[in-house]
Scaffold this motif. Structure first.
Motif, PDB file in Angstrom:
ATOM      1  N   ASN A  54       0.841  -1.206   0.000  1.00 42.77           N
ATOM      2  CA  ASN A  54       0.000   0.000   0.000  1.00 42.77           C
ATOM      3  C   ASN A  54       0.874   1.253   0.000  1.00 42.77           C
ATOM      4  O   ASN A  54       2.048   1.231   0.373  1.00 42.77           O
ATOM      5  CB  ASN A  54      -0.920   0.026   1.224  1.00 42.77           C
ATOM      6  CG  ASN A  54      -2.143   0.902   0.997  1.00 42.77           C
ATOM      7  OD1 ASN A  54      -2.406   1.341  -0.122  1.00 42.77           O
ATOM      8  ND2 ASN A  54      -2.898   1.158   2.052  1.00 42.77           N
ATOM      9  N   ALA A  55       0.266   2.334  -0.425  1.00 47.48           N
ATOM     10  CA  ALA A  55       0.822   3.681  -0.301  1.00 47.48           C
ATOM     11  C   ALA A  55      -0.375   4.611  -0.235  1.00 47.48           C
ATOM     12  O   ALA A  55      -1.420   4.321  -0.815  1.00 47.48           O
ATOM     13  CB  ALA A  55       1.718   4.030  -1.488  1.00 47.48           C
ATOM     14  N   TYR A  56      -0.257   5.710   0.492  1.00 50.34           N
ATOM     15  CA  TYR A  56      -1.400   6.601   0.631  1.00 50.34           C
ATOM     16  C   TYR A  56      -0.927   8.000   1.005  1.00 50.34           C
ATOM     17  O   TYR A  56       0.205   8.204   1.453  1.00 50.34           O
ATOM     18  CB  TYR A  56      -2.388   6.079   1.680  1.00 50.34           C
ATOM     19  CG  TYR A  56      -1.775   5.663   3.000  1.00 50.34           C
ATOM     20  CD1 TYR A  56      -1.544   6.596   4.018  1.00 50.34           C
ATOM     21  CD2 TYR A  56      -1.438   4.336   3.256  1.00 50.34           C
ATOM     22  CE1 TYR A  56      -0.989   6.216   5.236  1.00 50.34           C
ATOM     23  CE2 TYR A  56      -0.886   3.944   4.464  1.00 50.34           C
ATOM     24  CZ  TYR A  56      -0.673   4.888   5.452  1.00 50.34           C
ATOM     25  OH  TYR A  56      -0.123   4.509   6.654  1.00 50.34           O
ATOM     26  N   PRO A  99      -4.553  14.676   2.986  1.00 56.12           N
ATOM     27  CA  PRO A  99      -4.762  15.887   2.172  1.00 56.12           C
ATOM     28  C   PRO A  99      -3.777  17.012   2.416  1.00 56.12           C
ATOM     29  O   PRO A  99      -3.623  17.891   1.570  1.00 56.12           O
ATOM     30  CB  PRO A  99      -6.197  16.310   2.517  1.00 56.12           C
ATOM     31  CG  PRO A  99      -6.504  15.647   3.812  1.00 56.12           C
ATOM     32  CD  PRO A  99      -5.743  14.363   3.806  1.00 56.12           C
ATOM     33  N   GLY A 100      -3.084  17.005   3.567  1.00 58.37           N
ATOM     34  CA  GLY A 100      -2.119  18.061   3.828  1.00 58.37           C
ATOM     35  C   GLY A 100      -0.725  17.755   3.332  1.00 58.37           C
ATOM     36  O   GLY A 100       0.187  18.567   3.501  1.00 58.37           O
ATOM     37  N   GLY A 101      -0.523  16.569   2.742  1.00 57.08           N
ATOM     38  CA  GLY A 101       0.774  16.247   2.177  1.00 57.08           C
ATOM     39  C   GLY A 101       1.569  15.195   2.928  1.00 57.08           C
ATOM     40  O   GLY A 101       2.723  14.949   2.590  1.00 57.08           O
ATOM     41  N   SER A 102       0.983  14.557   3.953  1.00 55.03           N
ATOM     42  CA  SER A 102       1.669  13.464   4.651  1.00 55.03           C
ATOM     43  C   SER A 102       1.487  12.181   3.849  1.00 55.03           C
ATOM     44  O   SER A 102       0.359  11.743   3.621  1.00 55.03           O
ATOM     45  CB  SER A 102       1.102  13.285   6.059  1.00 55.03           C
ATOM     46  OG  SER A 102       1.372  14.422   6.850  1.00 55.03           O
ATOM     47  N   ILE A 103       2.590  11.592   3.425  1.00 53.58           N
ATOM     48  CA  ILE A 103       2.561  10.464   2.494  1.00 53.58           C
ATOM     49  C   ILE A 103       3.362   9.303   3.065  1.00 53.58           C
ATOM     50  O   ILE A 103       4.416   9.497   3.667  1.00 53.58           O
ATOM     51  CB  ILE A 103       3.130  10.898   1.127  1.00 53.58           C
ATOM     52  CG1 ILE A 103       2.181  11.926   0.484  1.00 53.58           C
ATOM     53  CG2 ILE A 103       3.339   9.712   0.191  1.00 53.58           C
ATOM     54  CD1 ILE A 103       2.732  12.601  -0.743  1.00 53.58           C
ATOM     55  N   GLU A 141       1.031   9.729  -5.392  1.00 59.08           N
ATOM     56  CA  GLU A 141       0.379  10.179  -4.161  1.00 59.08           C
ATOM     57  C   GLU A 141       0.436  11.705  -4.044  1.00 59.08           C
ATOM     58  O   GLU A 141      -0.535  12.330  -3.597  1.00 59.08           O
ATOM     59  CB  GLU A 141       1.033   9.518  -2.950  1.00 59.08           C
ATOM     60  CG  GLU A 141       0.931   8.000  -2.913  1.00 59.08           C
ATOM     61  CD  GLU A 141      -0.506   7.489  -2.965  1.00 59.08           C
ATOM     62  OE1 GLU A 141      -1.419   8.208  -2.509  1.00 59.08           O
ATOM     63  OE2 GLU A 141      -0.717   6.379  -3.481  1.00 59.08           O
ATOM     64  N   ILE A 142       1.549  12.311  -4.443  1.00 61.49           N
ATOM     65  CA  ILE A 142       1.630  13.777  -4.469  1.00 61.49           C
ATOM     66  C   ILE A 142       0.567  14.334  -5.410  1.00 61.49           C
ATOM     67  O   ILE A 142      -0.033  15.387  -5.151  1.00 61.49           O
ATOM     68  CB  ILE A 142       3.040  14.226  -4.908  1.00 61.49           C
ATOM     69  CG1 ILE A 142       4.097  13.815  -3.890  1.00 61.49           C
ATOM     70  CG2 ILE A 142       3.091  15.743  -5.102  1.00 61.49           C
ATOM     71  CD1 ILE A 142       5.527  14.021  -4.368  1.00 61.49           C
ATOM     72  N   LEU A 178      -0.106  13.340 -13.240  1.00 64.80           N
ATOM     73  CA  LEU A 178       0.637  14.309 -12.443  1.00 64.80           C
ATOM     74  C   LEU A 178       1.921  13.696 -11.908  1.00 64.80           C
ATOM     75  O   LEU A 178       2.979  14.341 -11.894  1.00 64.80           O
ATOM     76  CB  LEU A 178      -0.232  14.813 -11.293  1.00 64.80           C
ATOM     77  CG  LEU A 178      -1.400  15.708 -11.695  1.00 64.80           C
ATOM     78  CD1 LEU A 178      -2.311  15.947 -10.500  1.00 64.80           C
ATOM     79  CD2 LEU A 178      -0.904  17.033 -12.254  1.00 64.80           C
ATOM     80  N   GLY A 179       1.847  12.452 -11.444  1.00 66.07           N
ATOM     81  CA  GLY A 179       3.043  11.789 -10.929  1.00 66.07           C
ATOM     82  C   GLY A 179       4.125  11.685 -11.990  1.00 66.07           C
ATOM     83  O   GLY A 179       5.313  11.908 -11.711  1.00 66.07           O
ATOM     84  N   THR A 180       3.714  11.354 -13.221  1.00 60.51           N
ATOM     85  CA  THR A 180       4.684  11.274 -14.317  1.00 60.51           C
ATOM     86  C   THR A 180       5.296  12.642 -14.591  1.00 60.51           C
ATOM     87  O   THR A 180       6.513  12.778 -14.786  1.00 60.51           O
ATOM     88  CB  THR A 180       4.020  10.721 -15.585  1.00 60.51           C
ATOM     89  OG1 THR A 180       3.333   9.503 -15.277  1.00 60.51           O
ATOM     90  CG2 THR A 180       5.056  10.446 -16.663  1.00 60.51           C
ATOM     91  N   GLU A 181       4.458  13.665 -14.614  1.00 58.65           N
ATOM     92  CA  GLU A 181       4.942  15.034 -14.848  1.00 58.65           C
ATOM     93  C   GLU A 181       5.955  15.445 -13.782  1.00 58.65           C
ATOM     94  O   GLU A 181       7.033  15.972 -14.096  1.00 58.65           O
ATOM     95  CB  GLU A 181       3.758  16.000 -14.853  1.00 58.65           C
ATOM     96  CG  GLU A 181       4.145  17.466 -15.005  1.00 58.65           C
ATOM     97  CD  GLU A 181       2.947  18.398 -14.938  1.00 58.65           C
ATOM     98  OE1 GLU A 181       3.159  19.612 -14.745  1.00 58.65           O
ATOM     99  OE2 GLU A 181       1.796  17.913 -15.068  1.00 58.65           O
ATOM    100  N   TYR A 182       5.642  15.192 -12.527  1.00 61.14           N
ATOM    101  CA  TYR A 182       6.520  15.631 -11.438  1.00 61.14           C
ATOM    102  C   TYR A 182       7.849  14.884 -11.457  1.00 61.14           C
ATOM    103  O   TYR A 182       8.911  15.465 -11.217  1.00 61.14           O
ATOM    104  CB  TYR A 182       5.836  15.445 -10.085  1.00 61.14           C
ATOM    105  CG  TYR A 182       4.552  16.228  -9.921  1.00 61.14           C
ATOM    106  CD1 TYR A 182       4.322  17.420 -10.612  1.00 61.14           C
ATOM    107  CD2 TYR A 182       3.540  15.778  -9.063  1.00 61.14           C
ATOM    108  CE1 TYR A 182       3.136  18.129 -10.462  1.00 61.14           C
ATOM    109  CE2 TYR A 182       2.362  16.483  -8.897  1.00 61.14           C
ATOM    110  CZ  TYR A 182       2.160  17.648  -9.604  1.00 61.14           C
ATOM    111  OH  TYR A 182       0.992  18.353  -9.450  1.00 61.14           O
ATOM    112  N   MET A 183       7.803  13.572 -11.717  1.00 59.55           N
ATOM    113  CA  MET A 183       9.045  12.803 -11.690  1.00 59.55           C
ATOM    114  C   MET A 183       9.960  13.199 -12.850  1.00 59.55           C
ATOM    115  O   MET A 183      11.180  13.272 -12.691  1.00 59.55           O
ATOM    116  CB  MET A 183       8.764  11.304 -11.670  1.00 59.55           C
ATOM    117  CG  MET A 183       8.091  10.752 -12.921  1.00 59.55           C
ATOM    118  SD  MET A 183       7.699   8.979 -12.767  1.00 59.55           S
ATOM    119  CE  MET A 183       9.345   8.273 -12.759  1.00 59.55           C
TER     120      MET A 183
END
Length: 445
Positions: free
Chosen positions: A110-112, A115-119, A142-143, A209-214
């Motif tokens: 799992n990963a989660y 809403p405030g950015g705790s991952i 997740e970001i 979004l994850g692809t864009e950020y990485m």
């Protein structure tokens, strides 16, 4: 006599004017709650502010992390994962959020994100990855949920529903006392909404979004393809082993194919960006050396889910022989013993867990629970005090404090704890016990 107010208004005993007034309130709330989505730039219903997202995160994320046995005690591994996550946050649409990243000691996949950015990602999913780019894809996904405000949006829609049903319940109670309470419960939102299931559209957007950020952070986009391929394979080969992950992150062949197409059409310039496999392998070496331990723990957990506790105990024992000081293993074994009513043995493992990881609440909680059953009420009370200090906000801990005080014949203190508990919880076996004691002792009539 049936009026022409419409089926919904008639069902709840409302006049047409009352029904229109209620829906008008809802419409006004929607207008007041419109905000610009930071990713799309479009206006959307948003009744949760950024500050509220952060505050809810701070309140509830520690409870979830603790339920997953806390951040792993491998500080170097935590620092590595945090470094990968934070390399991407300056490139996001909400770079100002207080992001944090950790590996939790849970063994399931799992990963989660809160809403405030705790991952968080679990040890279980980290063992399924092949390189740092796949880790960046996982954390970037997740970001993406945080940046698109998926949880806040879902909560906003729920709050609107709650406002309408709440309005119905106020009027319905005037005609049918008690009905309003039921209607309110149907419209309630619990803390679980913070980890609500994402829609397929949410997942597609988080993938993009994850692809864009990485890629912006310098990672090869094939990391997202590798992640999607791994998840797709798990969903087919071991669906029961990853059911929790896929209950909140729906997977499909389409997501994998979309990742392949996106890399080919949108990011051809990044084809030769590094994936950092060697660095990933070096940083996860100690975790991978524990593969046998984690496999045994997960086998035990799968047996606990079907209440085969004696068989689960054997797997936990195998795991602890390999890794005697694994906190998650000690907590799992303590729980397994307590469920089987082997309280003295459960206490022994809980106390070992406390010694290994005194800053985490679960060991103390299990120790307190076992002490209640061995009639060590003073010791139990001290343990639950520690739990409340380490992990404030769990009302059941207040009940157990009261129960321990009752066992020590400290009636006024027990009554105070039971009152505190009933201010937070009004239903269930614990609430019934607390209320009965308060009546019996003459604090309520």
């Amino acid at each position: 006599m049936k009026s022409d107010d419409g089926a919904l208004g008639y069902r709840y005993g409302l006049t047409r004017r009352q029904f229109m007034w209620l829906t008008g309130i809802a419409a006004a709330g929607a207008a007041a709650g419109c905000a610009t989505n930071p990713v799309t730039g479009e206006s959307q219903l948003m009744m949760v502010s950024e500050e509220e997202e952060i505050q809810m995160d701070r309140r509830y994320s520690p409870m979830q992390f603790s339920s997953d046995f806390g951040a792993t005690q491998d500080s170097a591994l935590n620092a590595y994962v945090s470094q990968v996550g934070k390399a991407m946050t300056p490139w996001t649409h909400r770079a100002q959020m207080p992001y944090s990243f950790r590996v939790v000691s849970a063994t399931y996949v799992n990963a989660y994100a809160f809403p405030g950015g705790s991952i968080a990602c679990t040890r279980g999913i980290l063992l399924k990855l092949d390189d740092e780019a796949e880790l960046a894809a996982l954390l970037g996904h997740e970001i993406g949920h945080v940046n698109a405000r998926h949880t806040a949006s879902a909560m906003s829609k729920g709050m609107l529903s709650q406002a309408v049903i709440g309005g119905f319940s106020i009027l319905a109670d005037s005609a049918a006392p008690g009905f309003g309470q039921i209607a309110s419960q149907l419209g309630g939102i619990g803390a679980g909404a913070l980890l609500a299931s994402y829609s397929r559209d949410n997942e597609r957007q988080a993938d993009a979004l994850g692809t864009e950020y990485m890629v912006r952070a310098g990672y090869g986009p094939d990391g997202m393809v590798g992640l999607m391929d791994m998840l797709r394979s798990l969903s087919k080969s071991k669906p029961s082993g990853v059911e929790i992950f896929f209950s909140t992150h729906p997977m499909s062949d389409e997501r994998y194919q979309t990742a392949v197409d996106t890399v080919r059409t949108k990011y051809p310039h990044a084809k030769d960006y590094p994936v950092y496999r060697e660095r990933f392998m070096d940083s996860t070496a100690r975790l991978r050396a524990m593969q046998g331990t984690i496999d045994e723990l997960e086998k035990g957990q799968s047996l606990v889910r079907v209440k085969k506790f004696a068989e689960a105990e054997q797997h936990y024992g195998n795991a602890l022989r390999q890794s005697p000081n694994d906190y998650a293993g000690l907590v799992m074994m303590a729980t397994c013993q307590i469920v089987q009513k082997n309280y003295a043995e459960g206490l022994r493992y809980a106390d070992r867990a406390k010694a290994v990881y005194p800053q985490e609440a679960q060991g103390h909680h299990l120790s307190g629970f076992a002490r209640l059953h061995t009639k060590d009420f003073e010791g139990a009370y001290q343990e639950f005090n520690t739990v409340e200090r380490l992990m404030p906000g769990n009302p059941h801990v207040i009940f157990f404090q009261g129960y321990a005080q009752e066992g020590m014949n400290r009636q006024p203190q027990a009554a105070q704890s039971y009152r505190r508990y009933l201010q937070k919880v009004s239903e269930g076996q614990f609430a019934q016990h607390a209320y009965q004691r308060l009546r019996q002792w003459g604090y309520v009539r």
